[in-house]
Write an enzyme that holds these catalytic residues in place. Structure first.
Site, PDB file in Angstrom:
ATOM      1  N   CYS A 147       0.811  -1.229   0.000  1.00 51.02           N
ATOM      2  CA  CYS A 147       0.000   0.000   0.000  1.00 51.02           C
ATOM      3  C   CYS A 147       0.845   1.282   0.000  1.00 51.02           C
ATOM      4  O   CYS A 147       0.519   2.242  -0.700  1.00 51.02           O
ATOM      5  CB  CYS A 147      -0.989  -0.005   1.162  1.00 51.02           C
ATOM      6  SG  CYS A 147      -0.328  -0.656   2.691  1.00 51.02           S
ATOM      7  N   HIS A 241      -1.932   6.653   4.138  1.00 51.00           N
ATOM      8  CA  HIS A 241      -0.508   6.588   4.484  1.00 51.00           C
ATOM      9  C   HIS A 241       0.176   7.863   3.964  1.00 51.00           C
ATOM     10  O   HIS A 241       0.073   8.194   2.771  1.00 51.00           O
ATOM     11  CB  HIS A 241       0.161   5.385   3.820  1.00 51.00           C
ATOM     12  CG  HIS A 241      -0.276   4.049   4.360  1.00 51.00           C
ATOM     13  ND1 HIS A 241      -1.035   3.890   5.493  1.00 51.00           N
ATOM     14  CD2 HIS A 241      -0.005   2.795   3.898  1.00 51.00           C
ATOM     15  CE1 HIS A 241      -1.227   2.594   5.714  1.00 51.00           C
ATOM     16  NE2 HIS A 241      -0.625   1.911   4.751  1.00 51.00           N
TER      17      HIS A 241
HETATM   18  N1  LIG Z   1      -5.113  -3.591   4.898  1.00 57.69           N
HETATM   19  C1  LIG Z   1      -4.415  -2.987   3.927  1.00 57.69           C
HETATM   20  O1  LIG Z   1      -4.376  -1.743   3.833  1.00 57.69           O
HETATM   21  C2  LIG Z   1      -3.662  -3.792   2.897  1.00 57.69           C
HETATM   22  C3  LIG Z   1      -3.074  -3.107   1.856  1.00 57.69           C
HETATM   23  C4  LIG Z   1      -2.412  -3.815   0.850  1.00 57.69           C
HETATM   24  C5  LIG Z   1      -2.329  -5.188   0.925  1.00 57.69           C
HETATM   25  N2  LIG Z   1      -2.890  -5.867   1.956  1.00 57.69           N
HETATM   26  C6  LIG Z   1      -2.787  -7.341   1.944  1.00 57.69           C
HETATM   27  O2  LIG Z   1      -4.083  -7.873   1.640  1.00 57.69           O
HETATM   28  C7  LIG Z   1      -4.300  -9.092   2.349  1.00 57.69           C
HETATM   29  C8  LIG Z   1      -5.507  -8.958   3.239  1.00 57.69           C
HETATM   30  O3  LIG Z   1      -5.292  -7.942   4.221  1.00 57.69           O
HETATM   31  P1  LIG Z   1      -6.470  -7.492   5.222  1.00 57.69           P
HETATM   32  O4  LIG Z   1      -5.941  -6.292   5.929  1.00 57.69           O
HETATM   33  O5  LIG Z   1      -7.751  -7.405   4.501  1.00 57.69           O
HETATM   34  O6  LIG Z   1      -6.509  -8.774   6.233  1.00 57.69           O
HETATM   35  P2  LIG Z   1      -7.720  -9.277   7.160  1.00 57.69           P
HETATM   36  O7  LIG Z   1      -8.638  -8.167   7.488  1.00 57.69           O
HETATM   37  O8  LIG Z   1      -7.066 -10.029   8.271  1.00 57.69           O
HETATM   38  O9  LIG Z   1      -8.529 -10.337   6.213  1.00 57.69           O
HETATM   39  C9  LIG Z   1      -7.985 -11.581   5.848  1.00 57.69           C
HETATM   40  C10 LIG Z   1      -8.982 -12.358   5.006  1.00 57.69           C
HETATM   41  O10 LIG Z   1      -8.383 -13.632   4.682  1.00 57.69           O
HETATM   42  C11 LIG Z   1      -9.336 -14.669   5.032  1.00 57.69           C
HETATM   43  N3  LIG Z   1      -8.630 -15.888   5.424  1.00 57.69           N
HETATM   44  C12 LIG Z   1      -7.792 -16.082   6.474  1.00 57.69           C
HETATM   45  N4  LIG Z   1      -7.384 -17.369   6.516  1.00 57.69           N
HETATM   46  C13 LIG Z   1      -8.009 -18.011   5.492  1.00 57.69           C
HETATM   47  C14 LIG Z   1      -8.017 -19.346   5.013  1.00 57.69           C
HETATM   48  N5  LIG Z   1      -7.321 -20.313   5.620  1.00 57.69           N
HETATM   49  N6  LIG Z   1      -8.777 -19.640   3.921  1.00 57.69           N
HETATM   50  C15 LIG Z   1      -9.497 -18.678   3.307  1.00 57.69           C
HETATM   51  N7  LIG Z   1      -9.542 -17.395   3.714  1.00 57.69           N
HETATM   52  C16 LIG Z   1      -8.794 -17.064   4.787  1.00 57.69           C
HETATM   53  C17 LIG Z   1     -10.132 -14.098   6.187  1.00 57.69           C
HETATM   54  O11 LIG Z   1     -11.359 -14.818   6.340  1.00 57.69           O
HETATM   55  P3  LIG Z   1     -12.104 -15.009   7.774  1.00 57.69           P
HETATM   56  O12 LIG Z   1     -12.836 -13.748   8.078  1.00 57.69           O
HETATM   57  O13 LIG Z   1     -13.032 -16.156   7.528  1.00 57.69           O
HETATM   58  O14 LIG Z   1     -11.034 -15.315   8.776  1.00 57.69           O
HETATM   59  C18 LIG Z   1     -10.320 -12.659   5.705  1.00 57.69           C
HETATM   60  O15 LIG Z   1     -11.373 -12.626   4.763  1.00 57.69           O
HETATM   61  C19 LIG Z   1      -3.009  -9.371   3.129  1.00 57.69           C
HETATM   62  O16 LIG Z   1      -2.219 -10.253   2.368  1.00 57.69           O
HETATM   63  C20 LIG Z   1      -2.379  -7.988   3.249  1.00 57.69           C
HETATM   64  O17 LIG Z   1      -0.992  -8.049   3.400  1.00 57.69           O
HETATM   65  C21 LIG Z   1      -3.572  -5.192   2.943  1.00 57.69           C
END
Ligand SMILES: NC(=O)c1ccc[n+]([C@@H]2O[C@H](COP(=O)([O-])OP(=O)(O)OC[C@H]3O[C@@H](n4cnc5c(N)ncnc54)[C@H](OP(=O)(O)O)[C@@H]3O)[C@@H](O)[C@H]2O)c1
Length: 349
Positions: A147, A241
């Site tokens: 990001c 950010h």
């Molecule tokens: N937040 C940001 O600003 C941002 C920016 C750029 C990139 N990212 C990247 O994007 C990704 C998601 O980030 P986030 O902040 O959205 O994380 P998050 O809120 O923790 O969400 C994670 C997601 O993954 C699912 N998940 C976890 N374990 C799983 C499994 N075994 N099988 C299938 N689904 C599973 C979760 O489902 P449940 O609800 O069922 O657990 C949830 O839908 C990460 O790789 C992160 O590094 C995030």
């Protein structure tokens, strides 16, 4: 034109919810399937998801049944906001079974035949898909950067094109939503600044821009010869950010020339008028106290980067502040723009 059905992987997470919010009423794509962990499987999306964005869950998604990574998916186009512990293997498997995976996760960003795409900056890197599709048998993965890197690379791109960027020092002030939910404990961040972000954040910021600003030569990616030093901080801001950047250029440029390069920056999304493309990818602010997350993160729906305080630097050549909405332009929004570019180029299955 009928809309392309898409699935959201990690649909219940912070990035997954942004995908669903931004795709509501999208002219080309419609959310047909949602995928999350076993914890959510079999529930309706409304039951599985604690929705945390304004406006509520869009109609049409709330009653979808949540699938798992083992479920067969009808949608050929998958947007991934999967937790990185599962994203690597799952995304590779979907690509092998013929899907186009448009991913936010870090796992495949630096792979030799996977574009790390910001459509205004390096649309030509999509040429790598021909090589990747030979390897997978038809499907593919396209990733978007970290990001903070989206904001930094967008700001560096016009400077690099016009003057050549050689050295970059950058200090980031990163929002809470970048850590997903629940993220940092409130007692750790209230009245505080945390001078560390896990998951190799500094290393990503120091290495991804070179791939993005480099060239694809038909065989592999030749990184741009830019050296970057980064220091990251988590701050008590919900979204957006902010970065203080210090840049040494190959050819000297005045702040006015740099500001002109920022303001005139355009790319293929603007030429093609893609649905999520900002009219101006970079907005140059001239007030001495801008950009600020609270005031500027939603610029052009969160899809434009705001740059301000462009000035001379006594050690480097230039310094400036840049601001990117981390879950829109820095995550779900850039991924949707990537998919729009793929569709416009006829590359979606
Ligand atoms: N937040 C940001 O600003 C941002 C920016 C750029 C990139 N990212 C990247 O994007 C990704 C998601 O980030 P986030 O902040 O959205 O994380 P998050 O809120 O923790 O969400 C994670 C997601 O993954 C699912 N998940 C976890 N374990 C799983 C499994 N075994 N099988 C299938 N689904 C599973 C979760 O489902 P449940 O609800 O069922 O657990 C949830 O839908 C990460 O790789 C992160 O590094 C995030």
């Amino acid at each position: 034109m009928s809309k392309t059905p898409v699935a959201i992987l990690g649909a219940t997470g912070a990035v997954g919810q942004r995908f669903i919010q931004l795709l509501a009423n999208h002219p080309w794509f419609t959310v047909a399937e949602v995928v999350a962990s076993d914890r959510s499987a079999g529930k309706t999306y409304r039951e599985a998801c604690t929705w945390r964005l304004p406006g509520g869950i869009p109609a049409g998604v709330a009653d979808l049944s949540v699938k798992t990574l083992d479920s067969p998916l009808k949608s050929k186009v998958l947007f991934s906001g999967l937790e990185s512990s599962v994203a690597g293997e799952a995304e590779a498997a979907y690509a092998t079974s013929g899907h186009a995976v448009v991913s936010n996760s870090r796992n495949h960003r630096m792979d030799a035949d996977v574009p790390l795409l910001i459509p205004e900056v390096n649309a030509s890197h999509l040429d790598a898909l021909a090589v990747q599709r030979k390897r997978t048998g038809g499907g593919y993965i396209v990733t978007n950067p970290n990001c903070s890197v989206v904001g930094l690379a967008m700001a560096l791109a016009p400077l690099h094109r016009a003057f050549g960027v050689e050295l970059v020092g950058v200090v980031t002030l990163q929002a809470l939503s970048g850590a997903g939910y629940p993220g940092v404990a409130s007692l750790d961040i209230a009245d505080n600044v945390l001078p560390f972000i896990g998951g190799g954040e500094e290393e990503k910021i120091e290495s991804e821009p070179q791939k993005i600003l480099g060239e694809y030569n038909g065989v592999g990616f030749k990184p741009a010869p830019i050296r970057i030093s980064c220091s990251v901080h988590r701050v008590a801001v919900n979204d957006g950010h902010t970065m203080a950047a210090f840049v040494k250029l190959g050819r000297k440029a005045s702040p006015a020339e740099a500001a002109q390069a920022f303001a005139s920056f355009r790319g293929e999304p603007q030429e093609r008028a893609l649905p999520s493309a900002p009219r101006h990818p970079i907005h140059v602010l001239t007030e001495e106290n801008r950009p600020q997350p609270k005031l500027d993160r939603d610029c052009e729906g969160g899809m434009a980067v705001s740059v301000g305080r462009v000035r001379e630097d006594k050690l480097f050549d230039l310094r400036f502040e840049a601001l990117v909405h981390n879950t829109i332009r820095g995550a779900a929004g850039v991924a949707i723009l990537n998919a729009e570019l793929l569709q416009a180029r006829g590359l979606l299955p």
